[in-house]
Each structure stands twice: as structure tokens, then as C-alpha cells.
Write an enzyme that holds these catalytic residues in place. Structure first.
Site, mmCIF file in Angstrom:
data_model
loop_
_atom_site.group_PDB
_atom_site.id
_atom_site.type_symbol
_atom_site.label_atom_id
_atom_site.label_comp_id
_atom_site.label_asym_id
_atom_site.label_seq_id
_atom_site.Cartn_x
_atom_site.Cartn_y
_atom_site.Cartn_z
ATOM 1 N N HIS B 8 0.853 -1.197 0.000
ATOM 2 C CA HIS B 8 0.000 0.000 0.000
ATOM 3 C C HIS B 8 0.889 1.248 0.000
ATOM 4 C CE1 HIS B 8 -3.477 -2.478 0.991
ATOM 5 N NE2 HIS B 8 -2.897 -2.923 2.084
ATOM 6 N N ARG B 71 -3.337 3.303 0.540
ATOM 7 C CA ARG B 71 -3.202 2.897 1.941
ATOM 8 C C ARG B 71 -4.530 2.371 2.457
ATOM 9 N NH1 ARG B 71 -0.151 6.599 6.473
ATOM 10 N NH2 ARG B 71 0.018 4.957 8.042
ATOM 11 N N SER B 73 -5.693 1.573 5.514
ATOM 12 C CA SER B 73 -6.316 2.178 6.697
ATOM 13 C C SER B 73 -6.860 3.574 6.378
ATOM 14 C CB SER B 73 -5.322 2.255 7.855
ATOM 15 O OG SER B 73 -4.234 3.096 7.524
ATOM 16 N N HIS B 178 -10.168 -6.577 1.742
ATOM 17 C CA HIS B 178 -9.352 -5.825 2.712
ATOM 18 C C HIS B 178 -10.188 -4.732 3.357
ATOM 19 C CE1 HIS B 178 -5.901 -4.125 4.653
ATOM 20 N NE2 HIS B 178 -5.019 -4.755 3.917
ATOM 21 N N HIS B 223 -3.092 -11.134 4.816
ATOM 22 C CA HIS B 223 -2.630 -11.462 6.166
ATOM 23 C C HIS B 223 -2.731 -12.964 6.419
ATOM 24 C CE1 HIS B 223 -4.923 -7.578 6.039
ATOM 25 N NE2 HIS B 223 -3.682 -7.148 6.139
ATOM 26 N N GLU B 284 3.087 -6.693 2.649
ATOM 27 C CA GLU B 284 2.396 -5.478 3.124
ATOM 28 C C GLU B 284 3.386 -4.497 3.728
ATOM 29 O OE1 GLU B 284 -0.992 -6.038 5.712
ATOM 30 O OE2 GLU B 284 -1.937 -4.224 4.980
#
Lengths: 341, 341
Positions: B8, B71, B73, B178, B223, B284
Site C-alpha cells: 500500500h 493505503r 487504513s 481488505h 494477512h 504489506e
């Protein structure tokens, strides 16, 4: 001795489910609300429900004793209000107590709490006290999400939960952190909701400093700790990012994982990554996964086979089977010692 | 060649964050709402933000190419309405496109979508089309919970999501499932919210029959698949309980796991349990865990070391590094082949 720290009364006679259905209907139609005393269940019925199910499998597998609590998915704290939960918890806890009286060598009870979303957890104390003092419960199950998948309660490190923790410390009992049925269609109760709750409970403890306030508080995180051991590197790294101590200092004096992981590679990872002192034998039998693994020809939930298959020393195996449980559940240890076990 | 399928743009110049803060403030005070054109960022700034961060580490670690998306988040689909998400997604996707133009040998873009809670995902199609047709994106990131931790959208198997799937199949692009920032205080974004979403996405696919309707649809679960490989026995057993086919038939033609698992035992479990065809190399990086593991002296997120350390055949390692990515991301493969790579 082999102690299974995680069993639920999933096989109670049908009358229990029928009563509960009437109670749920009674929320909307109070005239039909049943009394607790309407539920009749004979010792014989209870005896048979255990003898032919859990105890049969315990004997087949060589498990001596199970810490036995009400069916987790039936707690359903999100249904009704505190009064509904209170009556329901009292009924379910009494049944587990009766099981422990009928099979004193094989079952010892742990309590569900009458939690209710938005209600102060302090309201759970009277039921907790009764279960410990009158029923001989050696632990409680604490639901970090009584909303059933909406996650509307504060994190476990918040003072909201402290009344329960204070009583736990006073009685020196641990809590298994265990959610119940998901009423959120995104989550499957035993598929991801349980595992997510385990991971979340651990991360909440990592984020907060709960065990500074309660150095003797003990949490058992079931289902092998959710995603935690598999991502142990991630959590160690996050502790570093969050300026927390090493996980072993920050959490492993207070947090323990059970072995409800239903294949050999998972148990191998658990025993490789997590210190042996923090692993407690459990199977959650009869529970979410009842079938036979076509790859092994054995029950998925026969976790003793995986512990036997793990490359660990015999002394460590005995800690997982018995020693750790006696340390984490001192009232269990005392009850066993009182019988010369 | 080593392809990292999960990077990201976490290191964008500060101006991006500043613009976003103004946009968020503008939701309440529309007079202050910035235009997209107010964001100015020179190629030199972008170049430096990549050269000194991701590309530096890629060179140190020997990673050739990263599939690069905004990104995660910062997607924060729960903030504002569709218009807010739409402007924000367009900006973030354009930046990743610019990165791919500045470093065509090292970065190829994947798109975020302008999702918004309660809004029909079909509204995301124009941005998706632009990103594929004009920007050369080879994949999308799909957020199964645009509410940011309230989990108010339908499960992934519901028709709600089908417009996106239809376009994915048409373009033959996969989606990485995600989530973004959690606005629920129960969940830590990168600690448990990400992992829980991975586990939930898998279980939703297990519960439904999505891939019967879309046999060519492909999801990458990041993940390392959350808790899934660690609990592979549980999920195999649940498929049995739910009368579904074996997982390899039911899901493994369509679901892939990345290697963002930050310790050797985790990668060892992943490569032991999940068929090699379903594992895609990823780190990541630079992401949630940026520190150095005191136990190894190496970066937690240097996942190549764990793949190198895993007991797998060299041909399997090459599938994880490159072959599988070329198969799962055909537009990546085509772009590489067009350059003779």
C-alpha cells in the site's frame, strides 16, 4: 489426569430448548412468559444426556474431568433484557451444577453470567457469587460482546468490566472469554465470530494495561487463541509499535490459550509458539465440529490425539493436560485435592 | 522474479493527509471543502517517497515488483457519503497510478473503490473501469465492511455485491478482500480488525455458494488468511457440518492467501496446510508492523526470509513468488509479458 477446561452442556434434554423458546416468545407476549419452575428435568434425563454423549467420548478418549459450562451459543445475551438473561443464566447454571453432582468425578462447573447489552456488568455479581459459593464453580465465562456481533460494549480494559474482575480476583477464579451466537448475518457463530472474538480479546488486552490494575486476573482465550498464535510475530511487532513490554511480560502472566484447534498442524504451531505454561488442554466437545476428519479417520475435536502427536516432552504434555489447569483454576485444584486426587 | 501482491502507498507525501483532513472537516463545513485539484504533489515528491521507502526495502530484500494500492487504513469508507469516498478514491488511485508510471518496472497498481456504507456497490463501477482501462490496474481491493467495524453490509455471497463481481469477471481481475480503519473502539485496525475480516470473508464464502454463480471469480485473502490456516481443521469440519463440498473443491479454485504472516512458524503452518497453488508472496511493506524482531534481528515484515526458511521445494517457492501471481492476476502477467518479462 487429563482435564478438559472447555466443555459446554450442548446436549441438554430438549425441554431446555423448549423452555427457552417459550421465554423468547414471552418477551413479546408477557402473558405467556414461563416461570423457571415450569422447566422440569429429571436426574435420569440429565444423567442419560451426559452418559451417552460427553462422558462416553471422554471415556473413549481418556479424558478424566471436564470444566463444564452452559452451552455458549445458547447464552444469547442479546435476547431480551437483564431479567430475561438473569432467569436464563440461573437455569443453565443450575443444570451444570446438577451435572457436576451426578458425575462428581468427571464434571466441575463454570458459570455463564446474566449479561445484557448496555447493562452494568456489576449486575452479574449475585449469580457469580451463588455459582461459586453454592455450586462450587471454578471459573466463569465472560462474553466480551453481549450484543451478539454488534460489538457495542467497551473493550475489556475499560472500567466498565472492573466489578467482575474484582470479584474474580477475590475468588481467585479465571474467566474464559467466550462470545455467544451472532445475530449479525456477517458472522457465522462458530466459524468466525468465536475466532474473531478470541483475537479481539487478546488485542484488547495488548492495547490496554488491564493487568497492571489486576496482576492476578486470569483470562483463558479459547479456540487456541483465535488467530493469535498463527500471527504471534504480528502481535509481538504490534506490541513493539505500541511501546508495550514484550508479550511474555505484558500478557503471558495472565492470558492462557486452550487447545481447541482441530488439526495437527494447528496444535504443532500452538505448542511451538506459545510457552507451555500458557497452554491448557481442551476440546470443546461436543461442540461446533462433530464430524470425522476424512484425512485421519478420527473426530476433528479429538484434540488429545494432536497433543499426543505434538513433538513435546512428556513433562510438558502433563502440564498441558493437568498441571496448568490446576494452577490457573485454583478452586479446581482445591476440589481435586479435597478428594485426594 | 519475486512479486509482492500486497503493498500500500503508506508513505505518500504529507500533503495527501492534509488534504484528507480538510475534506473530512469539509463534511461538516461545506464552505471549506477542498477540490481534488487543490492537492498538488510533484513527481519529485512522489519519487522520493517511494525511492527512500518501499523501493529501498524491495532492493534490500530482492523483491522485483509490488502490486500497489492506496493505503488500506486511509480508505476509511465510513467517513462521509459516496461523493466524499468517490473524490478520495479517485485521488488515491491516481497517486498509485503515478507511482506505477514513475517506477514502471517495480510497481503496478491495484484500485481502491469508492465504497460507502449503505450505498449500492454498483456505484463503484465507473472508478473501477477507469482504473483498469486508463490506469492499468490489475486488481481491486474490496472492503467487506465499509462501515469500519460495524459490519452493516450484507455478507459477500449476497447479490448486493454482484455488480462488482460481474465487472471483475469481465476484466478477469481478482479482488483482495481488505477492510480499512475500525471506528469501533472494540477493534484495533491492524491488530484484530484486519485479521477478523480475513477470517470472516473466508467463512462467508464457505457458508454461501458464491463461486457456483461466479466460477472464475477470485479473492485474495490477505494477512495469511487471518485465522483460517491455523484453524483449517475447524473449517474443514464446518464445511462437513454445513454439507458443503471439501474445501479444496468448494473454495480453493477461487480463494488465495497471501504470506503477510510475520514469523517463521506462521509461514511454516501456511505452507504445510494450504496447497502451494493458493499461496501468493506478499509482505504489506511498509505497513502495520515496521520494527525489527528482537528474536531474529530482522524486520518482522521481511516475509521473504520466512519463505526462504520454509521447508518447501524450490519449484514451489517459485510458484509462491511469481507463478501463482501471474495466474491469479492475468493482467499483471500480460503487462509483464508485453515487456518481455
Amino acid at each position: 489426569m487429563i482435564i478438559d477446561v472447555h466443555g459446554h452442556y450442548t446436549t441438554a434434554p430438549k425441554a431446555l430448548e423448549t423452555w427457552r423458546a417459550r421465554q423468547i416468545a414471552g418477551i413479546k407476549s408477557p402473558a405467556g412468559m414461563p416461570k423457571a419452575s415450569d422447566l422440569r428435568m429429571s436426574d435420569d434425563e440429565i444423567h442419560e444426556s451426559i452418559e451417552t454423549n460427553q462422558l462416553r467420548l471422554m471415556r473413549e478418549r481418556g479424558i478424566d474431568l471436564t470444566i463444564f459450562s452452559p452451552r455458549a451459543s445458547f447464552m444469547a445475551h442479546h435476547i431480551g433484557d437483564f431479567a430475561v438473561s438473569s432467569t436464563w443464566a440461573a437455569i443453565c447454571n443450575e443444570l451444570c451444577f446438577r451435572v457436576s453432582r451426578l458425575f462428581p468425578d468427571h464434571f466441575i462447573p463454570a458459570a455463564m453470567l446474566p449479561q445484557s447489552p448496555g447493562v452494568d456488568p456489576a449486575t452479574c455479581i449475585p449469580e457469580l457469587v451463588k455459582c461459586v459459593e453454592q455450586y462450587g464453580n471454578v471459573a466463569i465465562n465472560l462474553n466480551p460482546d453481549p450484543s451478539g456481533g454488534l460489538w457495542s460494549s467497551p473493550p475489556l480494559y475499560e472500567r466498565h468490566w472492573y466489578p467482575v474482575y474484582e470479584k474474580m480476583v477475590e475468588y481467585d477464579i479465571p474467566a474464559m472469554i467466550h462470545v455467544s451466537t451472532s445475530c449479525n448475518s456477517c458472522f457465522h457463530t462458530t466459524g468466525d465470530h468465536y475466532l474473531n472474538a478470541d483475537t479481539t480479546a487478546f488485542m484488547q488486552c495488548l492495547t490496554g494495561d488491564l493487568f497492571s490494575d489486576f496482576p492476578k486476573l486470569r483470562f483463558v482465550i479459547p479456540h487456541g487463541g483465535g488467530a493469535v498464535p498463527y500471527h504471534w510475530g504480528r502481535f509481538r511487532g504490534l506490541a513493539d509499535m505500541l511501546k508495550k513490554p514484550l508479550l511474555r511480560d505484558h500478557l503471558l502472566g495472565n492470558i492462557f490459550f486452550d487447545t481447541c484447534v482441530y488439526h495437527q498442524p494447528g496444535i504443532d504451531l500452538l505448542t511451538r509458539v506459545i510457552p507451555v505454561e500458557n497452554i491448557l488442554f481442551a476440546s470443546e466437545m461436543i461442540g461446533a465440529v462433530r464430524g470425522i476428519d476424512p484425512e485421519t479417520g478420527q473426530y476433528f475435536d479429538d484434540t488429545k490425539r494432536y497433543i499426543e502427536g505434538a513433538r513435546i516432552e512428556p513433562t510438558h504434555r502433563q502440564m498441558i493436560y493437568e498441571g496448568n489447569a490446576r494452577r490457573v483454576y485454583p478452586r479446581l485444584d482445591a476440589a481435586l485435592k479435597a478428594k485426594g486426587r
